[in-house]
Motif scaffolding. Structure first.
Motif, PDB file in Angstrom:
ATOM      1  N   PRO A  25      -4.051   4.150  -6.070  1.00  0.00           N
ATOM      2  CA  PRO A  25      -3.052   3.250  -5.351  1.00  0.00           C
ATOM      3  C   PRO A  25      -3.587   1.791  -5.339  1.00  0.00           C
ATOM      4  O   PRO A  25      -2.972   0.714  -5.534  1.00  0.00           O
ATOM      5  CB  PRO A  25      -2.823   3.879  -4.067  1.00  0.00           C
ATOM      6  N   GLU A  26      -5.004   1.751  -5.230  1.00  0.00           N
ATOM      7  CA  GLU A  26      -5.705   0.309  -5.082  1.00  0.00           C
ATOM      8  C   GLU A  26      -5.491  -0.510  -6.222  1.00  0.00           C
ATOM      9  O   GLU A  26      -5.372  -1.548  -6.343  1.00  0.00           O
ATOM     10  CB  GLU A  26      -7.209   0.681  -4.855  1.00  0.00           C
ATOM     11  N   THR A  63       0.861  -1.137  -0.028  1.00  0.00           N
ATOM     12  CA  THR A  63      -0.152  -0.050   0.102  1.00  0.00           C
ATOM     13  C   THR A  63       0.831   1.343  -0.164  1.00  0.00           C
ATOM     14  O   THR A  63       0.623   2.239  -0.796  1.00  0.00           O
ATOM     15  CB  THR A  63      -1.058  -0.051   1.126  1.00  0.00           C
ATOM     16  N   ASP A  64       1.869   1.385   0.742  1.00  0.00           N
ATOM     17  CA  ASP A  64       2.759   2.436   1.132  1.00  0.00           C
ATOM     18  C   ASP A  64       3.460   2.676  -0.221  1.00  0.00           C
ATOM     19  O   ASP A  64       3.564   3.923  -0.798  1.00  0.00           O
ATOM     20  CB  ASP A  64       3.532   2.390   2.131  1.00  0.00           C
ATOM     21  N   ARG A 108       1.158   3.898  -2.974  1.00  0.00           N
ATOM     22  CA  ARG A 108       0.790   5.039  -2.883  1.00  0.00           C
ATOM     23  C   ARG A 108       1.665   6.197  -3.405  1.00  0.00           C
ATOM     24  O   ARG A 108       1.526   7.139  -4.242  1.00  0.00           O
ATOM     25  CB  ARG A 108       0.298   5.690  -1.441  1.00  0.00           C
ATOM     26  N   TYR A 109       2.941   5.914  -3.066  1.00  0.00           N
ATOM     27  CA  TYR A 109       4.360   6.448  -3.563  1.00  0.00           C
ATOM     28  C   TYR A 109       4.462   6.685  -5.318  1.00  0.00           C
ATOM     29  O   TYR A 109       4.623   7.648  -5.831  1.00  0.00           O
ATOM     30  CB  TYR A 109       5.376   6.347  -3.263  1.00  0.00           C
ATOM     31  N   ALA A 164       1.282   8.598  -7.113  1.00  0.00           N
ATOM     32  CA  ALA A 164       1.238   9.896  -7.040  1.00  0.00           C
ATOM     33  C   ALA A 164       1.870  10.320  -8.468  1.00  0.00           C
ATOM     34  O   ALA A 164       2.063  11.328  -8.791  1.00  0.00           O
ATOM     35  CB  ALA A 164       2.057  10.202  -5.890  1.00  0.00           C
TER      36      ALA A 164
END
Length: 749
Positions: free
Chosen positions: A634-635, A619-620, A623-624, A627
């Protein structure tokens, strides 16, 4: 149009095992102008249907289906139906709560109204003139959902469950019937067929079964009765499951990703196109790539085992067949083993170098590299040798600014031995050049050091006479410990133990060699080797400033498992990304987690990448990366399957929108080049290309190298009178005094 929600077979049922079928056809329980409920997206109406199918044991041949057949109804037919409903509402008169309103509270009110109308000459009694005129709300209720605008469909809904026991089949069917209750409102779905007491065969009765099976198999549209639905009512069946459908037995679409841009070139093997993978579009499935001129650096991110290395192999091998030079750092050796049969081809094998540092036998042939070699170099290049060796060792050991004494000792040792190498080459004895292992001899053997320095320029002796005796005895072991670890590895002794190099990355750049390097994969020594190799690559790229721009051959560098390599290189990856573009060195980096890279490396990679590719990620991490991928959530990244990527590339100097790419294995794309029978010829070609020698020969020669160097050095004349001679009064490890202002033990070693 047919929409089927099904749980298919995972495998064929056991031979001879009987399966039982439960059937039901659903129809609207109320007149079809009354609407079904229109559930929203949260919760997803398909959640209950998916949950009902979760108990189906597909491995046993069980199956559950909900089939919705739709046939569009012409607008003029719907308008005619609407007029009939309005006329019926007008005849009905005013109503309330679905019941007709009468004038006297009894059923005789309408008759009395007709009598009064006759007595009054055909007019209604006062106060009753509007009793037959329906209200607007009555008309709307009469027309129901068939208001003007929107599409209308005739519908046929068939529900079928197959199981290994009749009770299980009925249970699956009942679960599905309960699931469609989510659409119940003013109207609802109900199964047709007999329902006598507790007997509920529905469409399993003999007079309905044949028709049901025929329509289910063929798609024939012959519902039990006419029934119409609108788009809003049936949308819950038509849409795919959303993120709010949390059932695990749902095939996911993977999120919304824009289509591949029209200008992305198709790859059919062109020299100037680097392959990316397969995309599916209006033209069907095709392989796409990115133009070489647009690809400077690439970042390939995602989970282990999701295909990053396979994509790098495809690109590296395709560049080799395009005549380009390449350098592939393969920390685990798996990529080399997979790629070798595809490189056993006359178009490539004469340019292939292989440096395998895994555990060898004494009879194995290996390549050699002497970072201290001055063969083919000028005296002013000694500073480059010092920078490469000291920078590589300091980076791998993490010295930074915490070990100034160790750096000072190592720098002077390398400078002295590089000068000795230059003298040996000039004297016609390049086979007597010192290697990195002679650094230990220079530091620990005072007599050997004295004889060598007595015959080298005076400026080199000054440090050893004035500064070296004052340095702490703790600083020298920090340097020699590094070399002890190298010497303990047989493969590294063979690789670094020859005075003459057969591996030369600058020569590989200029002659378009294909270089494959495989460290052993574990241990601190690997960090040192990777650091030295990467720093050497960086310096070799910078040294191309002496070549005209038009004469610089493009050189592709691939680094797998960048996170581990970056820890060893300590910043030099960022320098490659920032400075080597203008020297035609292009780096493709693969890593599982960009967040674990050093800040400088990660920033340089994201800033300069021309291809950003991501596969499944945490997940992290998602997300990075998301962007930097417009329109991709992100999902969507977290749900990417194996060998599936989201990419954004440069196209004609501009960044494209992200698009989905399917990985293609090299055994499919490069099947014509697969030649396992050519591996012996490939090894013979590599032996010739790199002048490889056996491990036994190299190590045996290394054992005598100190003595052979000294035998030749003593034949040289001594320095003129007044030249400094390095005495043996202060051998390393025997001196306890520290240099002024250099307190503390060297850190980070």
């Amino acid at each position: 149009m047919t929409v089927s929600l099904a749980k298919g077979y995972a495998q064929e049922p056991e031979t001879g095992r009987r399966l039982y079928v439960a059937r039901a056809e659903l129809v609207l329980a109320e007149p079809d102008h009354r609407p079904l409920a229109c559930p929203g997206l949260k919760p997803d109406p398909l959640q209950r249907i998916a949950a009902a199918m979760a108990s189906v044991r597909s491995q046993d041949g069980e199956e559950a289906q909900v089939v919705v057949d739709l046939v569009a109804v012409a607008p003029k037919v719907v308008a005619r139906r609407r007029r009939r409903l309005m006329a019926r509402a007008a005849r009905r008169g005013p109503s309330a709560y679905g019941e007709r309103i009468t004038s006297g509270g009894s059923g005789s009110g309408s008759v009395w109204s007709q009598v009064m109308a006759g007595l009054n000459g055909g007019t209604a009694a006062p106060g009753r003139a509007g009793s037959r005129v329906p209200r607007q709300s009555d008309l709307a209720d009469g027309v129901g959902k068939f208001t003007p605008g929107g599409e209308t469909f005739a519908v046929q809904v068939l529900v079928c469950a197959t199981a290994t026991h009749p009770a299980r089949a009925r249970a699956h069917l009942n679960h599905l019937l309960a699931a469609v209750e989510v659409f119940s409102g003013p109207n609802r779905w109900r199964p047709v067929g007999p329902r006598w007491g507790g007997w509920r065969p529905y469409s399993n009765v003999w007079w309905r079964r044949a028709s049901f099976d025929r329509r289910l198999a063929s798609g024939e549209f012959a519902p039990a009765r006419r029934q119409w639905v609108t788009t809003k009512e049936i949308a819950g069946f038509l849409k795919p499951p959303t993120v709010h459908c949390a059932a695990s037995n749902v095939v996911r679409g993977g999120g919304v990703v824009p289509a591949v841009p029209a200008g992305v070139p198709e790859w059919t093997g062109q020299r100037d196109v680097v392959p990316l993978g397969a995309v599916t579009g209006p033209e069907g499935r095709r392989l796409v790539g990115v133009y070489e001129r647009d690809l400077l650096f690439g970042a390939y991110l995602g989970k282990s085992g999701f295909g990053k290395t396979e994509l790098a192999l495809l690109q590296a091998i395709s560049r080799a067949y395009a005549g380009r030079g390449g350098w592939f750092l393969d920390p685990h050796g798996e990529a080399l083993a997979r790629s070798r049969p595809y490189l056993a081809h006359p178009a490539v094998m004469d340019r292939l170098w292989q440096v395998d540092l895994s555990t060898p036998s004494m009879s194995d042939r290996v390549a050699c590299w002497n970072p201290l070699s001055m063969e083919g170099k000028r005296p002013e290049q000694i500073q480059e040798v010092i920078g490469a060796v000291v920078g590589g060792v300091a980076s791998a050991q993490g010295w930074g600014d915490g070990a100034p004494r160790a750096r000072t000792i190592l720098s002077n040792a390398v400078a002295t031995l590089a000068e000795l190498s230059l003298r040996m080459v000039a004297d016609g004895h390049p086979q007597l050049q010192p290697t990195v292992f002679q650094i230990k001899t220079l530091l620990n053997d005072a007599d050997w050091r004295q004889e060598v320095l007595a015959r080298l320029p005076r400026r080199l002796s000054k440090f050893w006479l004035t500064s070296f005796p004052k340095l702490s005895g703790e600083a020298v072991p920090i340097v020699t410990n590094v070399l002890d670890r190298l010497e303990a590895s047989l493969s590294l002794r063979a690789f670094f133990g020859s005075p003459r190099s057969t591996y030369d990355v600058r020569r590989a750049m200029d002659t378009s060699r294909v270089v494959w390097i495989c460290p052993s994969g574990t241990g601190e020594s690997d960090d040192l080797v990777c650091s030295l190799l990467l720093f050497d690559l960086f310096l070799a790229g910078l040294s191309r400033r002496d070549t005209a721009v038009k004469d610089r051959a493009t050189f592709w560098a691939f680094v797998d498992e960048l996170t581990g390599v970056d820890n060893a290189a300590r910043g030099y990856i960022a320098k490659v990304l920032e400075q080597l573009r203008k020297y035609e060195v292009r780096l493709m980096a693969m890593t599982q987690m960009a967040m674990r890279l050093k800040d400088s490396t990660r920033q340089a990679l994201m800033q300069n990448q021309s291809v950003l590719s991501v596969t499944g990620a945490d997940t992290d991490e998602a997300r990075y990366v998301a962007a930097r991928l417009p329109h991709v959530a992100p999902e969507t990244v977290t749900r990417l399957r194996k060998y599936q990527y989201v990419m954004s590339v440069m196209l004609h100097g501009e960044r494209t929108t992200p698009f989905r790419v399917d990985g293609v294995p090299i055994h499919e794309v490069l099947a014509d080049y697969y030649n396992p029978e050519g591996l012996p010829a490939l090894d013979a070609a590599i032996d010739a290309n790199l002048a490889r020698r056996t491990v036994a020969e190299i190590t045996e020669r290394l054992d005598d190298l100190d003595e052979d160097i000294l035998k030749h050095v003593v034949t040289w004349p001594l320095q003129p009178a007044g030249g400094a001679r390095a005495g043996g009064a202060a051998a390393s490890g025997d001196v306890s005094s520290a240099a002024d202002g250099d307190a503390g033990v060297d850190g980070g070693a």
